[in-house]
Write an enzyme that holds these catalytic residues in place. Structure first.
Site, PDB file in Angstrom:
ATOM      1  N   ARG A  57      15.822 -40.755  -2.630  1.00  0.00           N
ATOM      2  CA  ARG A  57      15.457 -41.035  -4.017  1.00  0.00           C
ATOM      3  C   ARG A  57      16.505 -40.617  -5.031  1.00  0.00           C
ATOM      4  NH1 ARG A  57      11.282 -40.763  -1.146  1.00  0.00           N
ATOM      5  NH2 ARG A  57      12.633 -39.329  -0.068  1.00  0.00           N
ATOM      6  N   THR A  58      16.923 -39.367  -4.942  1.00  0.00           N
ATOM      7  CA  THR A  58      17.778 -38.835  -6.007  1.00  0.00           C
ATOM      8  C   THR A  58      19.113 -39.568  -6.007  1.00  0.00           C
ATOM      9  OG1 THR A  58      16.705 -36.723  -5.562  1.00  0.00           O
ATOM     10  CG2 THR A  58      18.621 -36.687  -7.012  1.00  0.00           C
ATOM     11  N   LYS A  86      37.720 -30.340   5.817  1.00  0.00           N
ATOM     12  CA  LYS A  86      39.066 -29.885   6.203  1.00  0.00           C
ATOM     13  C   LYS A  86      39.436 -28.595   5.470  1.00  0.00           C
ATOM     14  CE  LYS A  86      40.652 -34.289   5.479  1.00  0.00           C
ATOM     15  NZ  LYS A  86      41.613 -35.388   5.422  1.00  0.00           N
ATOM     16  N   ARG A 107      24.634 -33.064  -5.076  1.00  0.00           N
ATOM     17  CA  ARG A 107      23.673 -32.232  -4.323  1.00  0.00           C
ATOM     18  C   ARG A 107      24.454 -31.442  -3.292  1.00  0.00           C
ATOM     19  NH1 ARG A 107      18.135 -34.443  -1.738  1.00  0.00           N
ATOM     20  NH2 ARG A 107      17.610 -34.302  -3.946  1.00  0.00           N
ATOM     21  N   HIS A 135      16.247 -28.301  -9.183  1.00  0.00           N
ATOM     22  CA  HIS A 135      16.360 -29.761  -9.108  1.00  0.00           C
ATOM     23  C   HIS A 135      15.915 -30.281 -10.485  1.00  0.00           C
ATOM     24  CE1 HIS A 135      16.491 -33.742  -7.628  1.00  0.00           C
ATOM     25  NE2 HIS A 135      15.841 -33.604  -6.482  1.00  0.00           N
TER      26      HIS A 135
END
Ligand code: CP
Length: 337
Positions: A57-58, A86, A107, A135
């Site tokens: 969703r986000t 890396k 995120r 959030h």
């Protein structure tokens, strides 16, 4: 607050007037999100979308929101597809990617990581979830949904009665939502969780300081009897050391149609940030609620686009120009919304 050029990292940065401003702009995004009108107000702008944890969703709704304003999206998903694998630092990653983007949505599994990244970024950064911390855009869309659902029932956010159920320790959506509710008046909150997964004490204290009535409980049925909203959450298995540990809590609090019928008031709204865990041993929100008109979970996901469009429009300072760059759509759009 002055939105133009600002990072959105925590709901702590908002006053009530800021939330109301976001909601007013979100209301005006409805013809675009519902595909009746097209705007090109962000023509040429680029969203950098960086999701280092799974998301449906986000990630997609931030991208859709930006596209719906006329902008383009460039994505990185997962550490394995990024030079972080890396050994590149968040500082270097932020310096590089902020040269390629006008705004970044991110995120990351570590608490505070998005703020660390934002400190090095040359463009605004929106927190799409940092570990079990916050959030903020989810809390905004949840509160926008609460406002909309309560308006249809003759109520509002002030004096709301809400039960939050499930993993309140690791659930970042409920952390941000509780803090946001502190901007409103006279809220009654029942926090229903296993003892080990209680809401962090500092957030409970913040709600009490805001004058809210807060009860903590391990009894689902009694706790949902006199509330306007039941907000269910998934056990956040990714925050546990093993699946076996998460299994101790999964399935502990299940809301289904039978429990709803026997224990909730008739118009109680059912919410969940999603994803819900639909596996047999979990089912915190049963599929047999899907035809219940008070199930608001997919109205929440639709509202996510409106709210994220509003955040982009405010941060990039085009909220008052959206309609000037608009036209009607060419294609058939009826019936979806
Ligand atoms: N509510 C939410 O954050 O969903 P995703 O994990 O799918 O983005």
């Amino acid at each position: 607050m002055d939105f133009a050029g600002s990072h959105i990292l925590s709901v702590d940065q908002f006053e009530r007037a800021d939330v109301e401003r976001i909601f007013a702009v979100a209301d005006r995004m409805e013809p675009y999100a519902h595909r009746r009108r097209v705007t090109k107000v962000l023509d040429g702008a680029i969203l950098g979308s960086m999701f280092f944890e799974p998301s449906t969703r986000t990630r997609v709704s931030f991208g859709s929101a930006f596209n719906l304003l006329g902008g383009e999206v460039r994505e990185t998903t997962g550490f394995e597809n990024s030079a972080i694998a890396k050994g590149e630092s968040l500082y270097d990653t932020a310096r590089v990617l902020s040269g390629y983007s006008d705004v970044i949505a991110m995120r990351h599994p570590a608490e505070g990581s998005v703020a660390e990244f934002a400190a090095a970024s040359r463009v605004p950064v929106i927190n799409g979830g940092d570990g079990s911390n916050e959030h903020p855009s989810q809390a905004l869309l949840d509160l926008y949904t609460i406002k909309s659902e309560m308006a249809g029932r003759g109520g509002g956010i002030d004096r709301l009665r809400i039960a939050m159920v499930g993993d309140l320790r690791y659930g970042r959506t409920v952390h941000s939502l509780c803090k946001l509710l502190c901007l409103f008046d006279g809220v009654q909150v029942v926090l229903v969780s296993p003892g080990e997964l209680r809401m962090p004490a500092d957030i409970v204290e913040e709600m009490r300081q805001a004058g809210h009535q807060v009860l903590e409980s391990e009894a689902l049925e009694a706790s949902i009897a006199h509330v306007d909203i039941v907000y269910s959450t998934r056990i956040q298995e990714e925050r546990f050391s093993s699946q076996e540990e998460a299994d101790l809590y999964r399935g502990r609090f299940r809301l289904n149609q039978n429990i709803y019928t026997h224990h909730c008031e008739p118009n109680t709204v059912i919410m969940h940030p999603l994803p819900r865990d639909s596996r047999d041993h979990a089912r915190e929100l049963d599929d047999d609620l899907n035809d219940n008109p008070n199930l608001a979970i997919f109205r929440q996901t639709d509202n996510g686009v409106l709210v994220r469009m509003a955040l982009f429009a405010l941060i990039l300072d085009v909220a008052d120009q959206v309609d000037r760059h608009a036209r009607d759509v060419n294609w058939y759009t009826a019936g979806r919304f």
